[in-house]
Design a protein around this motif. Structure first.
Motif, PDB file in Angstrom:
ATOM      1  N   LEU A 114      76.175  38.150  89.358  1.00  0.00           N
ATOM      2  CA  LEU A 114      75.095  37.505  88.615  1.00  0.00           C
ATOM      3  C   LEU A 114      73.779  37.980  89.189  1.00  0.00           C
ATOM      4  O   LEU A 114      73.629  38.080  90.408  1.00  0.00           O
ATOM      5  CB  LEU A 114      75.145  35.988  88.764  1.00  0.00           C
ATOM      6  CG  LEU A 114      76.208  35.167  88.056  1.00  0.00           C
ATOM      7  CD1 LEU A 114      76.076  33.709  88.474  1.00  0.00           C
ATOM      8  CD2 LEU A 114      76.088  35.300  86.550  1.00  0.00           C
ATOM      9  N   LEU A 115      72.829  38.267  88.327  1.00  0.00           N
ATOM     10  CA  LEU A 115      71.473  38.540  88.783  1.00  0.00           C
ATOM     11  C   LEU A 115      70.624  37.337  88.432  1.00  0.00           C
ATOM     12  O   LEU A 115      70.539  36.929  87.270  1.00  0.00           O
ATOM     13  CB  LEU A 115      70.899  39.793  88.124  1.00  0.00           C
ATOM     14  CG  LEU A 115      69.511  40.198  88.644  1.00  0.00           C
ATOM     15  CD1 LEU A 115      69.612  40.686  90.090  1.00  0.00           C
ATOM     16  CD2 LEU A 115      68.891  41.286  87.766  1.00  0.00           C
ATOM     17  N   ILE A 116      69.999  36.735  89.454  1.00  0.00           N
ATOM     18  CA  ILE A 116      69.113  35.611  89.205  1.00  0.00           C
ATOM     19  C   ILE A 116      67.722  35.954  89.711  1.00  0.00           C
ATOM     20  O   ILE A 116      67.555  36.830  90.564  1.00  0.00           O
ATOM     21  CB  ILE A 116      69.622  34.310  89.857  1.00  0.00           C
ATOM     22  CG1 ILE A 116      69.486  34.382  91.378  1.00  0.00           C
ATOM     23  CG2 ILE A 116      71.065  34.027  89.479  1.00  0.00           C
ATOM     24  CD1 ILE A 116      69.739  33.051  92.042  1.00  0.00           C
ATOM     25  N   GLN A 117      66.738  35.266  89.163  1.00  0.00           N
ATOM     26  CA  GLN A 117      65.350  35.483  89.574  1.00  0.00           C
ATOM     27  C   GLN A 117      64.725  34.154  89.951  1.00  0.00           C
ATOM     28  O   GLN A 117      64.757  33.191  89.178  1.00  0.00           O
ATOM     29  CB  GLN A 117      64.534  36.142  88.466  1.00  0.00           C
ATOM     30  CG  GLN A 117      63.119  36.519  88.898  1.00  0.00           C
ATOM     31  CD  GLN A 117      62.459  37.461  87.909  1.00  0.00           C
ATOM     32  OE1 GLN A 117      62.706  37.406  86.714  1.00  0.00           O
ATOM     33  NE2 GLN A 117      61.604  38.345  88.409  1.00  0.00           N
ATOM     34  N   ALA A 118      64.197  34.082  91.159  1.00  0.00           N
ATOM     35  CA  ALA A 118      63.585  32.849  91.647  1.00  0.00           C
ATOM     36  C   ALA A 118      62.327  32.537  90.850  1.00  0.00           C
ATOM     37  O   ALA A 118      61.571  33.438  90.474  1.00  0.00           O
ATOM     38  CB  ALA A 118      63.255  32.977  93.131  1.00  0.00           C
ATOM     39  N   ASP A 119      62.116  31.257  90.590  1.00  0.00           N
ATOM     40  CA  ASP A 119      60.961  30.813  89.816  1.00  0.00           C
ATOM     41  C   ASP A 119      60.422  29.548  90.476  1.00  0.00           C
ATOM     42  O   ASP A 119      61.071  28.498  90.454  1.00  0.00           O
ATOM     43  CB  ASP A 119      61.379  30.532  88.374  1.00  0.00           C
ATOM     44  CG  ASP A 119      60.213  30.131  87.486  1.00  0.00           C
ATOM     45  OD1 ASP A 119      59.087  29.964  88.006  1.00  0.00           O
ATOM     46  OD2 ASP A 119      60.415  29.960  86.274  1.00  0.00           O
ATOM     47  N   ARG A 164      63.637  31.787 102.418  1.00  0.00           N
ATOM     48  CA  ARG A 164      63.572  33.246 102.512  1.00  0.00           C
ATOM     49  C   ARG A 164      63.463  33.900 101.133  1.00  0.00           C
ATOM     50  O   ARG A 164      63.563  35.110 101.007  1.00  0.00           O
ATOM     51  CB  ARG A 164      64.818  33.751 103.254  1.00  0.00           C
ATOM     52  CG  ARG A 164      64.847  33.281 104.695  1.00  0.00           C
ATOM     53  CD  ARG A 164      66.219  33.274 105.323  1.00  0.00           C
ATOM     54  NE  ARG A 164      66.680  34.604 105.685  1.00  0.00           N
ATOM     55  CZ  ARG A 164      67.828  34.835 106.314  1.00  0.00           C
ATOM     56  NH1 ARG A 164      68.619  33.819 106.654  1.00  0.00           N
ATOM     57  NH2 ARG A 164      68.190  36.059 106.611  1.00  0.00           N
ATOM     58  N   VAL A 165      63.258  33.077 100.119  1.00  0.00           N
ATOM     59  CA  VAL A 165      63.144  33.557  98.744  1.00  0.00           C
ATOM     60  C   VAL A 165      61.764  33.201  98.220  1.00  0.00           C
ATOM     61  O   VAL A 165      61.307  32.066  98.366  1.00  0.00           O
ATOM     62  CB  VAL A 165      64.231  32.939  97.843  1.00  0.00           C
ATOM     63  CG1 VAL A 165      64.016  33.336  96.392  1.00  0.00           C
ATOM     64  CG2 VAL A 165      65.621  33.362  98.310  1.00  0.00           C
ATOM     65  N   GLN A 166      61.107  34.161  97.602  1.00  0.00           N
ATOM     66  CA  GLN A 166      59.798  33.942  96.992  1.00  0.00           C
ATOM     67  C   GLN A 166      59.929  33.994  95.478  1.00  0.00           C
ATOM     68  O   GLN A 166      60.858  34.598  94.936  1.00  0.00           O
ATOM     69  CB  GLN A 166      58.810  35.015  97.463  1.00  0.00           C
ATOM     70  CG  GLN A 166      58.577  35.006  98.971  1.00  0.00           C
ATOM     71  CD  GLN A 166      57.605  36.095  99.406  1.00  0.00           C
ATOM     72  OE1 GLN A 166      57.253  36.970  98.620  1.00  0.00           O
ATOM     73  NE2 GLN A 166      57.176  36.032 100.659  1.00  0.00           N
ATOM     74  N   SER A 167      59.000  33.355  94.804  1.00  0.00           N
ATOM     75  CA  SER A 167      59.012  33.354  93.343  1.00  0.00           C
ATOM     76  C   SER A 167      58.963  34.786  92.825  1.00  0.00           C
ATOM     77  O   SER A 167      58.163  35.600  93.288  1.00  0.00           O
ATOM     78  CB  SER A 167      57.823  32.564  92.802  1.00  0.00           C
ATOM     79  OG  SER A 167      57.917  32.418  91.407  1.00  0.00           O
ATOM     80  N   GLY A 168      59.845  35.090  91.898  1.00  0.00           N
ATOM     81  CA  GLY A 168      59.934  36.439  91.341  1.00  0.00           C
ATOM     82  C   GLY A 168      60.996  37.301  91.984  1.00  0.00           C
ATOM     83  O   GLY A 168      61.352  38.352  91.438  1.00  0.00           O
ATOM     84  N   ASP A 169      61.514  36.883  93.150  1.00  0.00           N
ATOM     85  CA  ASP A 169      62.565  37.661  93.815  1.00  0.00           C
ATOM     86  C   ASP A 169      63.811  37.735  92.938  1.00  0.00           C
ATOM     87  O   ASP A 169      64.217  36.739  92.318  1.00  0.00           O
ATOM     88  CB  ASP A 169      62.940  37.019  95.154  1.00  0.00           C
ATOM     89  CG  ASP A 169      61.969  37.356  96.268  1.00  0.00           C
ATOM     90  OD1 ASP A 169      61.010  38.114  96.003  1.00  0.00           O
ATOM     91  OD2 ASP A 169      62.165  36.859  97.395  1.00  0.00           O
ATOM     92  N   LYS A 170      64.419  38.907  92.929  1.00  0.00           N
ATOM     93  CA  LYS A 170      65.687  39.093  92.231  1.00  0.00           C
ATOM     94  C   LYS A 170      66.820  39.107  93.259  1.00  0.00           C
ATOM     95  O   LYS A 170      66.769  39.845  94.239  1.00  0.00           O
ATOM     96  CB  LYS A 170      65.676  40.390  91.420  1.00  0.00           C
ATOM     97  CG  LYS A 170      64.730  40.337  90.226  1.00  0.00           C
ATOM     98  CD  LYS A 170      64.774  41.612  89.405  1.00  0.00           C
ATOM     99  CE  LYS A 170      63.865  41.501  88.181  1.00  0.00           C
ATOM    100  NZ  LYS A 170      63.858  42.753  87.366  1.00  0.00           N
ATOM    101  N   ILE A 171      67.837  38.286  93.001  1.00  0.00           N
ATOM    102  CA  ILE A 171      68.945  38.096  93.933  1.00  0.00           C
ATOM    103  C   ILE A 171      70.241  38.412  93.195  1.00  0.00           C
ATOM    104  O   ILE A 171      70.499  37.846  92.118  1.00  0.00           O
ATOM    105  CB  ILE A 171      68.982  36.655  94.473  1.00  0.00           C
ATOM    106  CG1 ILE A 171      67.620  36.271  95.052  1.00  0.00           C
ATOM    107  CG2 ILE A 171      70.080  36.492  95.512  1.00  0.00           C
ATOM    108  CD1 ILE A 171      67.386  34.782  95.112  1.00  0.00           C
ATOM    109  N   LEU A 172      71.043  39.278  93.767  1.00  0.00           N
ATOM    110  CA  LEU A 172      72.335  39.629  93.180  1.00  0.00           C
ATOM    111  C   LEU A 172      73.429  38.867  93.919  1.00  0.00           C
ATOM    112  O   LEU A 172      73.590  39.011  95.128  1.00  0.00           O
ATOM    113  CB  LEU A 172      72.583  41.130  93.281  1.00  0.00           C
ATOM    114  CG  LEU A 172      73.857  41.641  92.595  1.00  0.00           C
ATOM    115  CD1 LEU A 172      73.745  41.509  91.078  1.00  0.00           C
ATOM    116  CD2 LEU A 172      74.152  43.081  92.987  1.00  0.00           C
TER     117      LEU A 172
END
Length: 318
Positions: free
Chosen positions: A303-308, A282-290
């Motif tokens: 934490l803020l992470i970004q999918a890659d 359910r996560v795409q590259s570039g998505d920001k997840i808190l």
């Protein structure tokens, strides 16, 4: 110095206790049961028989089997837990490490003072300690061994799991974009005793977390529109519905489905939810997840992470 989450390994026991099974030990009234089930969305709670070591052994076996070539490069191991002490220090989780092939001079410590939010703070702290080519291992987990630990009155019931988060510090930008933490020091005394004269945190929880979430979004320069997902702590559904109504974050951007499956698993909740998002693609590259959690005391950490897609987080669910 942002770091990189390389993998998440999660062990959730096969054994569960239902809400009804906990009624006698927690002295729940019929009104409590209706509140926890109908409004809070709590249903069942993983409970592993045995000791804390028994909870961690399946996790460590799977983690080391998957990451054996990296074990010599793991420089630090940190165990975060909510209770100030979960075992006498000579018998801490560090005593398990030699059994699983970790280096003899590894540095080990515990972090506790953020309580259930300590795990998120630890990711940033470990990232800053790492040099290029080194790794750190964050371990999360503890036992709900007593009614005072199992139950947060009028709020939630605890589940048990063990989680391992492998962290690196890449030369380029990692997937952890940053951390935001804030505290309300007036709640620093939370003994759990009825005679405790400190202010009731439950009376101030909503204003505190709303201010903290707004501050975190401002700190990271993201908005409810640009944020892809919120992976929160699994306290209860009712409180999150109330919070989301105040910050205008759509419910379909918040993973709440694990509350009914596992209850509140201490500091592991945000990582359980992140792992679920990754497992279910359910996560795409570039998505920001808190990732966000609140610990008694009171500490909010995120934490803020970004999918890659070029360097994805590996997930191992046992």
């Amino acid at each position: 110095m942002p770091g990189h989450i390389e993998s998440i390994t999660l062990y959730i026991p096969d054994e569960y206790q239902s809400l009804n099974e906990l009624v006698p030990s927690l002295e729940l009234t019929p009104l409590d049961v209706r509140m926890f089930s109908r409004f809070y969305g709590l249903a069942r709670f993983p409970r592993a028989p045995g000791s804390l070591d028994d909870l961690f052994r399946p996790l460590m076996s799977q983690f080391t089997a998957r990451h054996e070539p990296l074990l010599p490069d793991i420089r630090y191991v940190v165990h975060t837990h909510t209770l100030p002490a979960v075992k006498p220090f000579p018998d801490s989780i560090s005593a398990l490490l030699p059994e699983y092939g970790f280096r003899h001079d590894i540095e080990f410590c515990s972090l506790t003072m953020g309580h259930c939010s300590s795990s998120l703070t630890a990711v940033d702290w470990l990232s800053r300690k790492l040099k290029a080519g080194e790794y750190a291992l964050l371990l999360i987990g503890e036992k709900a061994f007593h009614p005072r630990v199992e139950l947060i009155a009028d709020t939630t019931i605890m589940g048990e799991c063990a989680c391992a988060v492998l962290i690196s510090n890449p030369e380029g930008r990692g997937n952890v974009l940053g951390r935001f933490t804030t505290q309300a020091g007036e709640f620093n005394r939370q003994s759990g005793h009825a005679s405790d004269c400190s202010p009731r945190f439950s009376d101030h929880y909503f204003p505190f977390i709303l201010r903290a979430l707004h501050a975190a979004l401002n700190h990271f320069d993201v908005t409810p529109e640009t944020l892809s997902w919120l992976a929160p702590h699994n306290v209860n559904i009712s409180s999150w519905n109330k919070i989301l109504g105040e910050i205008d974050l759509p419910k379909n951007k918040v993973l709440l489905e694990n509350i009914s499956k596992y209850g509140h698993c201490f500091g592991a909740d945000p990582f359980i939810n992140l792992l679920t998002l990754l497992q279910q693609e359910r996560v795409q590259s570039g998505d920001k997840i808190l990732l966000a959690s609140v610990g008694m005391g009171a500490t909010f950490s995120s934490l803020l992470i970004q999918a890659d897609s070029s360097h994805p987080i590996a997930v191992i669910a046992i």
